[in-house]
Design a protein around this motif. Structure first.
Motif, short mmCIF file in Angstrom:
data_model
loop_
_atom_site.label_atom_id
_atom_site.label_comp_id
_atom_site.label_asym_id
_atom_site.label_seq_id
_atom_site.Cartn_x
_atom_site.Cartn_y
_atom_site.Cartn_z
N ALA A 10 0.61 -1.35 -0.17
CA ALA A 10 0.14 -0.12 -0.03
C ALA A 10 0.75 0.85 0.18
N SER A 11 1.05 0.94 0.82
CA SER A 11 3.29 2.14 0.94
C SER A 11 3.69 2.88 -0.68
N THR A 12 3.57 1.53 -1.89
CA THR A 12 4.14 1.91 -2.64
C THR A 12 3.27 2.96 -3.56
N TYR A 13 2.07 3.00 -2.75
CA TYR A 13 1.13 4.17 -3.20
C TYR A 13 0.80 5.30 -2.50
N PHE A 14 0.71 4.86 -0.98
CA PHE A 14 0.69 6.58 -0.64
C PHE A 14 2.15 7.06 -0.48
N GLY A 15 2.72 6.54 -0.61
CA GLY A 15 4.92 7.28 0.05
C GLY A 15 4.77 8.06 -1.40
N VAL A 16 3.96 7.68 -2.29
CA VAL A 16 4.42 8.76 -3.79
C VAL A 16 3.05 9.84 -4.19
N ILE A 17 2.17 8.56 -4.63
CA ILE A 17 1.09 10.03 -5.28
C ILE A 17 0.03 10.74 -4.08
N PRO A 18 -0.20 10.36 -3.60
CA PRO A 18 -1.11 11.29 -2.26
C PRO A 18 -0.10 12.60 -1.83
N VAL A 19 1.46 12.80 -1.48
CA VAL A 19 2.32 12.82 -1.08
C VAL A 19 2.94 13.42 -2.01
N LEU A 20 3.34 13.39 -2.97
CA LEU A 20 4.01 14.14 -4.37
C LEU A 20 3.26 14.93 -5.55
N ILE A 21 2.64 13.17 -5.82
CA ILE A 21 2.79 13.44 -7.57
C ILE A 21 1.00 14.33 -7.81
N LEU A 81 -6.67 0.52 -10.40
CA LEU A 81 -7.48 1.76 -11.44
C LEU A 81 -7.66 3.19 -11.42
N ALA A 82 -7.53 3.92 -10.46
CA ALA A 82 -7.64 4.86 -10.30
C ALA A 82 -6.46 5.46 -10.84
N THR A 83 -6.14 5.37 -9.87
CA THR A 83 -4.82 6.11 -10.18
C THR A 83 -3.82 5.82 -11.14
N ALA A 84 -4.55 4.73 -12.33
CA ALA A 84 -3.58 4.46 -13.99
C ALA A 84 -4.61 5.90 -14.36
N ALA A 85 -5.85 5.25 -14.12
CA ALA A 85 -6.44 5.88 -14.88
C ALA A 85 -6.21 7.95 -15.37
N THR A 86 -5.57 8.65 -13.72
CA THR A 86 -5.02 9.62 -13.73
C THR A 86 -4.35 9.68 -14.94
N ALA A 87 -3.76 8.98 -15.48
CA ALA A 87 -2.86 9.03 -16.54
C ALA A 87 -3.20 10.02 -18.13
N THR A 170 3.66 8.34 -17.07
CA THR A 170 4.28 7.19 -16.77
C THR A 170 3.75 7.10 -15.09
N SER A 171 4.53 8.05 -13.97
CA SER A 171 4.61 7.64 -12.42
C SER A 171 3.15 7.36 -12.70
N PHE A 172 2.29 8.02 -13.06
CA PHE A 172 0.79 7.56 -11.96
C PHE A 172 0.34 5.44 -12.94
N ILE A 173 1.37 5.35 -13.64
CA ILE A 173 0.61 3.37 -14.45
C ILE A 173 1.91 2.80 -14.10
N VAL A 174 3.04 3.20 -13.55
CA VAL A 174 4.33 2.41 -12.09
C VAL A 174 3.34 2.13 -11.36
N VAL A 175 3.15 2.95 -10.49
CA VAL A 175 3.11 2.53 -9.10
C VAL A 175 1.59 2.63 -8.91
N ALA A 176 0.81 2.23 -10.14
CA ALA A 176 -0.58 1.76 -10.17
C ALA A 176 -0.09 0.29 -10.54
N LEU A 177 0.48 -0.50 -11.28
CA LEU A 177 1.37 -1.32 -11.06
C LEU A 177 2.07 -2.38 -9.79
#
Length: 404
Positions: A10-21, A81-87, A170-177
């Motif tokens: 879960a932290s691969t998402y939370f540690g990057v997406i909502p706090v930075l990207i 899925l939503a994270t990837a869709a943000t791309a 790219t970041s959205f898709i990579v982190v979602a995966l």
């Protein structure tokens, strides 16, 4: 270890997406200018409110039907899925960005609520702090792995050191995966953890639980304190990187490096606070962490110079995971095991609803005054109130049986 491995995923998402990207994405692509803070705050608040309303219902459903794992898997998938869709969000598409980011955050919050409800059944009063903080520290490792991936994307992109539109995509898709791939073995492993079934069948679970507040007075006191404290924590987490960028000129490359430093410090610090709490006192350890929070926030408001973000990162890294993990483990000590998902769901409802006030207040003050430093003062109100409430908690850490 199986339970804690989901924290890593879960932290691969939370540690990057909502706090930075996400915040940088809003500030540079979706809605440049002061309005970006407000729109990002609305997205965060929406996710907190929706997940807060849904979490108790999912908790009761999970407790009654033993469907905790399928529901957790569905929430995880929704976040990915939503994270990837943000791309696919184009510049200026404010409504789409607010909704999609809110869906991703809601999926994450609901999954974490169900995940955390496993804790009472796999720990004892003697080791709950250690186990909770260990899982949180493992989560920082997962966040560090994702940060390295995004740092590679930034430094090998068409404009090294800066985040371009393609870099965001790219970041959205990579982190979602990454979240999906790392979560899969964790979810499979959680099948081996037995989940007790509750015998009670309330028609309106939240109202039923609230009517019994006298029976669980100390639990409700803790939940109130956690709500107030988390309101401040959430505000710092979702706005700090943008704060450093706009007030200290930090580039995306430097922000990524600072976040890596943050994760490296947070791993042993969170683990250490867990040991301290089990040996000393959960409530005292939480109060100690709040003092460090106050120092870090004050430095953000008053500090000047390039060295300020570094010192702030060191201070906050010491307590971000520690404070939240200790609040989680203390709640796990106090709730009835057979109704764990219900209580954690209610905690999510109250916590998410109150936490929404933090980003909304910050965003509104920032947009109205044009000063993020003034807006950050609002965090002190939430933190101070939470500290006052938690000092009123009458709970013996050394003798903490689960209440029936």
């Amino acid at each position: 270890m199986t339970w804690a491995s989901y924290d890593f995923a879960a932290s691969t998402y939370f540690g990057v997406i909502p706090v930075l990207i996400f915040p940088i994405f809003f500030a540079t692509v979706v809605a440049p200018g002061p309005s970006g803070d407000l729109y990002w705050g609305l997205s965060v608040a929406g996710a907190y409110v929706v997940s807060g309303l849904a979490a108790p219902l999912l908790g009761v459903l999970a407790d009654r039907t033993r469907s905790r794992l399928p529901l957790m898997a569905a929430a995880t998938l929704a976040c990915c899925l939503a994270t990837a869709a943000t791309a696919a969000v184009a510049p200026g598409q404010v409504a789409a960005a607010v909704v999609i980011c809110a869906v991703a955050q809601t999926g994450y919050f609901l999954a974490m609520s169900l995940y955390e409800s496993y804790l009472p059944g796999i720990t004892t009063p003697a080791d709950s702090g250690r186990v909770s903080c260990f899982a949180w520290s493992i989560g920082f490792v997962g966040g560090g792995v994702a940060l390295l991936a995004v740092l590679f994307i930034v430094r090998t992109g068409p404009s090294p050191g800066a985040m371009t539109s393609s870099g965001f995509q790219t970041s959205f898709i990579v982190v979602a995966l990454m979240f999906a791939l790392f979560a899969l073995p964790a979810l499979v492993g959680l099948r081996r953890i037995a989940v007790p079934r509750s015998a009670s069948e309330p028609i309106l679970p939240v109202l039923d639980l609230m009517r019994s507040w006298r029976m669980h007075r100390q639990v409700f006191t803790l939940i109130l304190a956690a709500c107030l404290i988390n309101s401040g924590i959430v505000t710092v987490l979702v706005f700090s990187t943008k704060f450093f960028a706009s007030n200290f000129g930090a580039s995306i490359d430097r922000l990524l490096v600072l976040l890596l430093v943050f994760h490296l410090i947070a791993v042993p610090a969170t683990w250490g606070f867990g040991e301290l709490a089990d040996r000393w006192s959960h409530t005292r350890a939480i109060i100690a962490s709040l003092v460090i929070w106050a120092a870090g926030i004050l430095l953000m408001i008053l500090g000047r110079g390039e060295w300020v973000p570094v010192i702030v990162v060191v201070l906050l890294a010491t307590v971000v995971g520690s404070t939240q993990a200790l609040l989680r483990s203390l709640l796990a000590r106090m709730v009835p095991i057979g109704r764990a998902a219900e209580f954690f769901g209610f905690s999510t409802l109250s916590g998410r609803a109150s936490a929404a006030l933090g980003p909304l207040t910050y965003g509104a003050i920032s947009a109205a005054t044009g000063s993020e430093r003034i807006a950050l003062v609002s965090v002190f109100v939430f933190m101070a109130a939470g500290a006052v409430v938690i000092t009123r908690l009458r709970f013996e850490d050394a003798a903490a049986p689960h209440h029936a």
